[in-house]
Scaffold this active site. Structure first.
Site, short mmCIF file in Angstrom:
data_model
loop_
_atom_site.label_atom_id
_atom_site.label_comp_id
_atom_site.label_asym_id
_atom_site.label_seq_id
_atom_site.Cartn_x
_atom_site.Cartn_y
_atom_site.Cartn_z
N CYS A 70 0.86 -1.18 0.00
CA CYS A 70 0.00 0.00 0.00
C CYS A 70 0.89 1.22 0.00
CB CYS A 70 -0.90 -0.01 1.24
SG CYS A 70 -1.93 1.47 1.41
N CYS A 177 -0.52 3.68 -6.57
CA CYS A 177 -1.40 3.00 -5.61
C CYS A 177 -1.54 1.57 -6.10
CB CYS A 177 -2.77 3.69 -5.55
SG CYS A 177 -4.02 2.76 -4.61
#
Length: 262
Positions: A70, A177
């Site tokens: 992440c 992302c």
């Protein structure tokens, strides 16, 4: 060998699939936070608290390494996670692939969550690895959430909105992302200009998977006949892969190898 991965949601399946391809025999622990997702709009303090809870749930399964799959958590929580878990569990963060993108010819766009876009962390990477390169930071509000729920209409809308903010002359897009890697080809189609050379997309899943294996001294053995087990934790609760994960090739790969192992 057991590798844990953590994320706010199903973005971690990109790196998990990369680990599975490199070492099919590795046991995988996937720990995410659907109760708190998305993390992108949250404050750095809130992201850190939620990331720590997800990491500790994974750590209870005694992995050999933890991949923070992440970008938002890596930006805001990595020092806290390392202070809590290392040296017992090596913690591998996810860094936007700005360096390889900047090494190519032409301007670069970095698609990222609003929390990562413009952050001191990302600006530092641009300064360190893309000095002299034209870089555009593109915030993508709502895209991670749309990918998380496999909402086709929302994915189309949010990709189109980000593409409208992306200069037409960019030659490379950094997928800042992990969720975005699941819709990489749709991003390519939205940004690619007619008559221009193929757009380069730069994700992090393959690099972070290889780095995790290096950190624990594991070699690459994609030909092994063994299939590692898969453990899924949703906000700490044991579960199976969320149905939305199976909308993507990476989720289907993980599901298929688990079914084969059983």
């Amino acid at each position: 060998m057991k590798i844990a991965l953590m994320d706010s949601g199903i973005g971690l399946i990109a790196a998990a699939a990369a680990v599975r391809r490199l070492r099919p025999d590795a046991e995988l622990v996937l720990s995410s936070d659907p109760d708190g997702m998305p993390w992108g709009p949250r404050s750095p303090q809130d992201v850190t608290a939620r990331a720590l809870a997800v990491a500790e749930a994974a750590a209870e399964h005694r992995p050999d390494a933890l991949i923070v799959a992440c970008n938002t958590a890596s930006v805001h929580a990595l020092p806290t996670l390392r202070a809590r878990l290392e040296p017992g569990i090596p913690v591998i963060g996810t860094v936007p692939a700005i360096k390889p993108a900047a090494a190519g010819a032409g301007p670069v766009a970095i698609w990222a969550t609003p929390a990562t876009t413009g952050s001191p962390y990302q600006r530092g990477l641009i300064r360190d690895f893309a000095d002299g390169v034209e870089v555009t930071e593109v915030p993508c509000p709502g895209l991670a959430d749309a990918v998380q729920h496999a909402d086709e209409d929302a994915i189309d809308r949010t990709i189109a909105a980000a593409a409208a903010l992306t200069p037409t002359d960019v030659r490379a897009v950094v997928l800042g992302c992990t969720h975005y890697e699941l819709v990489a080809e749709r991003i390519r189609a939205a940004v690619q200009q007619p008559g221009m050379p193929p757009l380069a997309l730069h994700g992090s899943a393959g690099a972070v998977a290889a780095q995790a294996l290096r950190r624990i001294g594991a070699g690459l053995d994609a030909e092994t006949g063994a299939q590692g087990a898969l453990t899924v934790l949703l906000s700490g609760r044991p579960s199976g892969l969320p149905p939305a994960a199976l909308a993507y090739a990476e989720g289907r790969l993980l599901q298929a190898t688990v079914s084969h192992a059983q």
